[in-house]
Design a protein around this motif. Structure first.
Motif, PDB file in Angstrom:
ATOM      1  N   LEU A 146       1.559 -29.654  23.724  1.00  0.00           N
ATOM      2  CA  LEU A 146       2.373 -29.794  24.818  1.00  0.00           C
ATOM      3  C   LEU A 146       1.563 -29.705  26.297  1.00  0.00           C
ATOM      4  O   LEU A 146       0.997 -28.804  26.265  1.00  0.00           O
ATOM      5  N   VAL A 152      10.110 -22.760  18.520  1.00  0.00           N
ATOM      6  CA  VAL A 152      10.689 -22.262  19.907  1.00  0.00           C
ATOM      7  C   VAL A 152      10.405 -20.709  19.969  1.00  0.00           C
ATOM      8  O   VAL A 152      10.917 -19.970  19.132  1.00  0.00           O
ATOM      9  N   GLY A 153       9.627 -20.429  20.949  1.00  0.00           N
ATOM     10  CA  GLY A 153       9.360 -18.763  21.327  1.00  0.00           C
ATOM     11  C   GLY A 153      10.956 -18.096  21.622  1.00  0.00           C
ATOM     12  O   GLY A 153      11.729 -18.773  22.177  1.00  0.00           O
ATOM     13  N   SER A 154      10.615 -16.907  21.555  1.00  0.00           N
ATOM     14  CA  SER A 154      12.028 -15.861  21.505  1.00  0.00           C
ATOM     15  C   SER A 154      12.233 -16.116  23.218  1.00  0.00           C
ATOM     16  O   SER A 154      13.370 -15.657  23.499  1.00  0.00           O
ATOM     17  N   ASP A 183      11.323 -18.301  25.522  1.00  0.00           N
ATOM     18  CA  ASP A 183      11.170 -19.460  26.488  1.00  0.00           C
ATOM     19  C   ASP A 183      11.614 -20.461  25.812  1.00  0.00           C
ATOM     20  O   ASP A 183      12.394 -20.622  24.624  1.00  0.00           O
ATOM     21  N   TYR A 184      11.578 -21.802  26.538  1.00  0.00           N
ATOM     22  CA  TYR A 184      12.121 -22.995  26.110  1.00  0.00           C
ATOM     23  C   TYR A 184      10.965 -24.105  25.296  1.00  0.00           C
ATOM     24  O   TYR A 184      11.326 -24.975  24.732  1.00  0.00           O
ATOM     25  N   LYS A 185       9.866 -23.321  25.145  1.00  0.00           N
ATOM     26  CA  LYS A 185       8.593 -24.246  24.949  1.00  0.00           C
ATOM     27  C   LYS A 185       8.601 -24.577  23.274  1.00  0.00           C
ATOM     28  O   LYS A 185       9.060 -23.416  22.659  1.00  0.00           O
ATOM     29  N   LEU A 186       8.603 -25.918  23.148  1.00  0.00           N
ATOM     30  CA  LEU A 186       8.445 -26.068  21.862  1.00  0.00           C
ATOM     31  C   LEU A 186       7.387 -26.413  21.259  1.00  0.00           C
ATOM     32  O   LEU A 186       6.647 -27.631  21.702  1.00  0.00           O
ATOM     33  N   PHE A 198      10.086 -32.900  27.389  1.00  0.00           N
ATOM     34  CA  PHE A 198       8.636 -32.507  27.131  1.00  0.00           C
ATOM     35  C   PHE A 198       7.721 -33.556  27.140  1.00  0.00           C
ATOM     36  O   PHE A 198       8.209 -34.918  26.862  1.00  0.00           O
ATOM     37  N   SER A 238      18.632 -25.122  25.745  1.00  0.00           N
ATOM     38  CA  SER A 238      18.685 -23.738  25.339  1.00  0.00           C
ATOM     39  C   SER A 238      17.358 -23.790  24.129  1.00  0.00           C
ATOM     40  O   SER A 238      16.490 -24.798  23.986  1.00  0.00           O
ATOM     41  N   HIS A 239      17.506 -22.962  23.407  1.00  0.00           N
ATOM     42  CA  HIS A 239      16.388 -22.864  22.112  1.00  0.00           C
ATOM     43  C   HIS A 239      16.677 -23.493  20.841  1.00  0.00           C
ATOM     44  O   HIS A 239      15.816 -23.753  20.019  1.00  0.00           O
ATOM     45  N   SER A 284      12.353 -18.220  17.862  1.00  0.00           N
ATOM     46  CA  SER A 284      13.871 -18.004  17.803  1.00  0.00           C
ATOM     47  C   SER A 284      14.371 -18.800  16.753  1.00  0.00           C
ATOM     48  O   SER A 284      15.245 -18.864  16.164  1.00  0.00           O
ATOM     49  N   PHE A 344       6.577 -29.189  30.166  1.00  0.00           N
ATOM     50  CA  PHE A 344       8.011 -29.238  29.839  1.00  0.00           C
ATOM     51  C   PHE A 344       9.011 -28.864  30.989  1.00  0.00           C
ATOM     52  O   PHE A 344       8.521 -28.193  31.930  1.00  0.00           O
ATOM     53  N   TYR A 357       3.925 -34.775  25.470  1.00  0.00           N
ATOM     54  CA  TYR A 357       2.951 -34.287  24.387  1.00  0.00           C
ATOM     55  C   TYR A 357       1.883 -35.277  24.519  1.00  0.00           C
ATOM     56  O   TYR A 357       2.129 -36.545  24.776  1.00  0.00           O
ATOM     57  N   GLN A 374       1.909 -18.648  22.611  1.00  0.00           N
ATOM     58  CA  GLN A 374       2.364 -19.075  21.465  1.00  0.00           C
ATOM     59  C   GLN A 374       1.522 -20.145  20.602  1.00  0.00           C
ATOM     60  O   GLN A 374       1.156 -21.126  21.174  1.00  0.00           O
TER      61      GLN A 374
END
Lengths: 111, 113
Positions: free
Chosen positions: B45, A92-94, A96-99, B33, B97-98, A30, B48, B35, A2
């Motif tokens: 990033l 934030v990907g659909s 994963d938790y990656k920001l 996280f 979560s997201h 997401s 995380f 960065y 991403q």
């Protein structure tokens, strides 16, 4: 993976004018978040958009999430000196938790 | 208020040293996280973690490792510091979560000489 891209990198604005900064992701998100970092400070959360086509307003700031959930924009009306700083979008990907953050738009204001 | 605390505001280390950057959050957040922020590149990033003892590589993990032995603490380790790791390092945490905002620490300005 991403990637989140943001334009423009710099925005020089006359006080009282409007401007827009744009954010695009290489993948469907997401949700998308916007942050502001004042000079010498750390990023501070402004808002989160979750739904396709969502529009949210905070006083003079209008945030929009694209229909495909891959792009977003921040529009500021009647810019003030207090708007100085760097505005980041973060997605934030659909799956994963990656920001992931964009490179930011640094705003300066001419009085 | 959520508090994310980074152990040092400024740090100067020598090339080749092993460097530990510590981050603690006090709100029982699941996600943490690391960065790095460099002019013109935004926040990139490094790593995380979404749970204790869990870690995921970010976009630029090379030369770094992390440790999360307790939920509140997330450590960034530079195994052998190099001058190109001179940067501002920012730690952040989010609830779960997201769909939750990230809270940032004040940052650690690391200079490797």
């Amino acid at each position: 993976g991403q990637q989140v891209m943001q334009i423009p990198q710099y925005q020089h604005v006359q006080e009282g004018e409007d401007f827009t900064t744009y954010c695009n992701s290489s993948t469907t998100l997401s949700n998308i978040q916007w942050y502001k970092q004042r000079p010498g400070g750390h990023p501070v959360f402004l808002i989160q958009l979750v739904k396709s086509g969502e529009v949210k307003k905070q006083k003079r700031l209008t945030f929009q999430f694209g229909e495909a959930k891959k792009n977003s924009s921040l529009h500021i009306t009647a810019t003030q000196t207090t708007d100085v700083g760097t505005y980041f979008c973060a997605g934030v990907g659909s799956n994963d938790y990656k920001l992931s953050f964009g490179a930011g738009t640094t705003v300066t204001v001419r009085a | 208020d959520v508090k994310v605390t980074q152990s040092s505001r400024y740090l100067v280390k020598r090339t080749g040293e092993k460097v530990f950057l510590e981050c603690v959050q006090d709100m029982d957040h699941e996600n943490m996280f690391w960065y790095r922020q460099d002019p013109g590149l935004g926040l990139r990033l490094i790593y995380f973690s979404y749970d204790v003892k869990m870690k995921e590589k970010g976009d630029i993990p090379e030369g770094y490792s992390v440790s999360r032995e307790k939920k509140e603490r997330f450590s960034l380790i530079l195994e052998s510091a190099s001058t190109n790791q001179t940067s501002m390092y920012l730690c952040a945490s989010s609830l779960s979560s997201h769909t939750t905002e990230a809270f940032f620490g004040q940052g650690t300005r690391l200079t490797v000489v």
